[in-house]
Structures are given as C-alpha cells and as structure tokens.
Motif scaffolding. Structure first.
Motif, PDB file in Angstrom:
ATOM      1  N   ASN A 237       0.811  -1.218   0.000  1.00 54.26           N
ATOM      2  CA  ASN A 237       0.000   0.000   0.000  1.00 54.26           C
ATOM      3  C   ASN A 237       0.847   1.272   0.000  1.00 54.26           C
ATOM      4  OD1 ASN A 237       0.869   0.167   2.660  1.00 54.26           O
ATOM      5  ND2 ASN A 237      -1.037  -0.652   3.501  1.00 54.26           N
ATOM      6  N   ASP A 238       2.165   1.131  -0.232  1.00 50.65           N
ATOM      7  CA  ASP A 238       3.051   2.287  -0.301  1.00 50.65           C
ATOM      8  C   ASP A 238       4.342   1.875  -1.008  1.00 50.65           C
ATOM      9  OD1 ASP A 238       3.953   4.856   0.061  1.00 50.65           O
ATOM     10  OD2 ASP A 238       3.938   4.797   2.251  1.00 50.65           O
ATOM     11  N   VAL A 239       5.094   2.855  -1.486  1.00 49.04           N
ATOM     12  CA  VAL A 239       6.408   2.601  -2.053  1.00 49.04           C
ATOM     13  C   VAL A 239       7.264   2.010  -0.942  1.00 49.04           C
ATOM     14  CG1 VAL A 239       8.471   3.709  -3.012  1.00 49.04           C
ATOM     15  CG2 VAL A 239       6.192   4.463  -3.722  1.00 49.04           C
ATOM     16  N   SER A 240       8.001   0.961  -1.224  1.00 48.48           N
ATOM     17  CA  SER A 240       8.793   0.323  -0.176  1.00 48.48           C
ATOM     18  C   SER A 240       9.918  -0.492  -0.777  1.00 48.48           C
ATOM     19  CB  SER A 240       7.898  -0.565   0.687  1.00 48.48           C
ATOM     20  OG  SER A 240       7.162  -1.455  -0.117  1.00 48.48           O
ATOM     21  N   SER A 241      10.792  -0.991   0.100  1.00 48.70           N
ATOM     22  CA  SER A 241      11.862  -1.895  -0.303  1.00 48.70           C
ATOM     23  C   SER A 241      11.705  -3.188   0.476  1.00 48.70           C
ATOM     24  CB  SER A 241      13.231  -1.286   0.000  1.00 48.70           C
ATOM     25  OG  SER A 241      13.571  -0.347  -0.989  1.00 48.70           O
ATOM     26  N   LEU A 242      11.607  -4.282  -0.270  1.00 54.45           N
ATOM     27  CA  LEU A 242      11.533  -5.613   0.324  1.00 54.45           C
ATOM     28  C   LEU A 242      12.970  -6.100   0.449  1.00 54.45           C
ATOM     29  CD1 LEU A 242      10.292  -8.271   1.197  1.00 54.45           C
ATOM     30  CD2 LEU A 242       9.711  -8.734  -1.168  1.00 54.45           C
TER      31      LEU A 242
END
Length: 199
Positions: free
Chosen positions: A77-82
């Motif tokens: 639900n948001d820009v992120s880094s896995l």
C-alpha cells in the motif's frame, strides 16, 4: 562451507509488483520473507496460491514458504523496499519444471540475460510467450522474440506460456551484472488505459 550469503532489496511501487527471489534465507517462511515490509504488504499471490496479511493474526493463506523457482505478485500500500538478509544465492542452474499453459516463474540470478540466449535452444520453441509486469514478448519463430520485454532480470517474476510440459535451466552464461531496464514500454493509444492484472 556453502556459498557466501547475500543481502539484497527489491524496490516496490504502490500496488501489485511481479517479483521473484534470487536468494532465500534458511527461514524462507512468508512471515520472515515479508518482515521488512510488515504492515505495508497486504497480500502475496503466486501461481494458484495466495496469502493475506492480518494485523493481529499475521500471514494467512496457502503460501507458507517462498520458492526459488516461483514468481509472486506482492501487493503493497506504499512505495517500499523488500529486503532479504543472509540469503543463500539460488543456483543459476536450478531446474524449472513447467506444465502446459501459464507458469509463474522466477529468474535465478541477480543480473540480466536476454530472452533468446537465456532460454536453452531445445526448449525455446515450446515457449510461445513471456509476460512480465507491464511488458511482454512473443516467440515469432525464425524472427525471434518480439515485444517490449527483451531480457530476464533478477528480482522480477514472469509468466511463461508453454505449448507443452518442459524442464529446463536458464542459460546464464551471457548474464550481465547490470539489470536490463531498457524497456521500450507499452505503446498505448491516446486516451486508452492499460490495467495490469494478477489474473
């Protein structure tokens, strides 16, 4: 003493991201694999499997452990880094066993390899098309691969459409360390929209 462990991150945009893992930690459970984006990731969809995140109950569904040969849609639900820590790199020669039709697969290396050289010649004719996130390529036989997808990239997932059951390993002898992001993009007629689907 096994291969050196690696740490890596996959950049995710808001919405559905078609990804795969080129290294897995000893604990490849969905809970551990998604821990860096807990609360941001709302769902994971694989081929015929899915899991949803529930604030109080954690991950629920038919995905327990992530596979090195599978691709996954990760919904955030948001820009992120896995980010994955202490991962054991996937053997680039790992075998893929595909059934006729659409198979959701990984790419087993960190770098990039062009489609034609990346698929062994003896099975290439049985792959009619490959679909990535927002990109695709069709096997045009003697004319080669045509479309907006030109290479397999580490960290990305792909739908491989096969005309019969095949087993193969990617040919990574020509793999470059750099991810090939030279995507031509989809050309969409003026006023039209393209909706990417996990279906």
């Amino acid at each position: 003493n096994g291969p050196a462990q690696i740490d890596y991150c996959l950049d995710l945009h808001e919405g559905a991201n078609l990804i795969s893992f080129y290294g897995l930690p000893e604990d490849a459970s969905i809970t551990n694999m998604m821990s860096s984006i807990e609360g941001i990731a709302t769902g994971v969809i694989g081929e015929g499997v899915a899991a949803n995140y529930n604030e109080s109950l954690g991950w629920m569904g038919s995905i327990d452990t992530m596979s090195p040969v599978s691709g996954y849609w990760v919904i955030v639900n948001d820009v992120s880094s896995l980010c994955i820590d202490d991962a054991i790199p996937t053997d680039p020669a790992i075998e893929y066993n595909l059934h006729t039709g659409a198979n959701l697969v990984s790419f087993p290396g960190e770098g990039s390899v062009s489609i034609g050289p990346g698929l062994p010649d003896e099975i290439e004719g049985f792959v009619s098309g490959i679909i990535g996130e927002g990109v695709a390529a069709n096997n045009m036989g003697s004319m080669g691969w045509m479309g907006s997808l030109s290479a397999f990239n580490g960290g990305k997932g792909y739908w491989m459409i096969t005309t019969e059951a095949i087993s193969f390993a990617f040919d990574v002898s020509s793999m470059s360390r750099v991810k090939n992001d030279a995507v031509m993009g989809l050309t969409v007629p003026e006023g039209e929209k393209v909706y990417q689907s996990t279906q």
